[in-house]
Design an enzyme around this catalytic site. Structure first.
Site, PDB file in Angstrom:
ATOM      1  N   TYR A 160       0.972  -1.164   0.082  1.00  0.00           N
ATOM      2  CA  TYR A 160      -0.002   0.127  -0.180  1.00  0.00           C
ATOM      3  C   TYR A 160       0.875   1.213   0.046  1.00  0.00           C
ATOM      4  CZ  TYR A 160      -3.005   3.565   1.757  1.00  0.00           C
ATOM      5  OH  TYR A 160      -3.954   4.780   1.704  1.00  0.00           O
ATOM      6  N   GLU A 219     -11.581   4.170   4.891  1.00  0.00           N
ATOM      7  CA  GLU A 219     -11.105   5.149   6.070  1.00  0.00           C
ATOM      8  C   GLU A 219     -12.047   5.260   7.199  1.00  0.00           C
ATOM      9  OE1 GLU A 219      -8.331   6.507   6.737  1.00  0.00           O
ATOM     10  OE2 GLU A 219      -7.188   6.402   4.831  1.00  0.00           O
ATOM     11  N   TRP A 268      -5.192   1.154  10.783  1.00  0.00           N
ATOM     12  CA  TRP A 268      -5.412   1.004   9.166  1.00  0.00           C
ATOM     13  C   TRP A 268      -5.004  -0.545   8.593  1.00  0.00           C
ATOM     14  CZ3 TRP A 268      -8.246   2.949   5.590  1.00  0.00           C
ATOM     15  CH2 TRP A 268      -7.671   3.062   4.485  1.00  0.00           C
TER      16      TRP A 268
END
Length: 183
Positions: A17, A39, A47
């Site tokens: 990512y 999010e 995360w």
């Protein structure tokens, strides 16, 4: 490992990512909606948890097709509450439909979600050119403004800190360290 990747640890999903998506400019409404939903799901969590469930979220929410998510029924959303691959938080699950409906209204008004989002920076990427992770902010005046406006338009789970992270996710903000190979 360079300093910019330290927040990823040795997690291969987070490293990928970081290297391929984080802070990279993306103008695709579907991708922007995906990041907005992920999010929102991350509120109060890490995360890493969300990224490890990303494929499950894509499967559950029609690959984040905005129109398909806006059309999801209460029954579909209720079923997702028993899907152990997802964060089974009623508000977060149902927010995907609410946020999709809000995005549809934004698309009608601005022509695209992308045009709306980038209007906050007049189409320009904010490049921090930071030298250490400790310099990277978690909130900005623009994330506060965007958050307030998104809430006004009916988008849920997008406070100023999450909005800042979202801005990183879609490349409005480039917070790769100045010496990072992935700038």
């Amino acid at each position: 490992m360079d300093d910019c990747r330290k927040w990823c640890g040795s997690d291969t999903i987070l490293l990928s990512y970081h290297d391929n998506e984080w802070c990279k400019v993306n103008h695709d409404d579907r991708f922007e909606f995906e990041m907005l939903c992920l999010e929102a799901a991350s509120v109060g969590l890490s995360w890493k948890i969300i990224m490890h469930r990303r494929d499950a979220y894509k499967s559950a929410f029609h690959n984040f097709d905005i129109d398909a998510c806006a059309s999801m029924t209460d029954e579909e959303l209720e079923r997702l509450l028993s899907d152990s691959r997802l964060i089974r938080h009623r508000g977060k699950i149902f927010s995907v439909r609410r946020n999709a409906e809000a995005v549809q209204r934004i698309q009608k008004e601005f022509g695209s979600l992308d045009a709306y989002l980038w209007s906050f920076t007049h189409g320009q990427q904010i490049d921090g050119k930071w030298h250490s992770l400790s310099e990277i902010p978690t909130v900005s005046d623009i994330s506060k403004k965007m958050s307030t406006d998104m809430k006004h338009r009916g988008i849920s789970f997008m406070g100023p800190v999450i909005t800042y992270s979202f801005m990183q996710a879609i490349g409005i903000v480039n917070d790769h360290l100045y010496h990072c190979n992935n700038r």
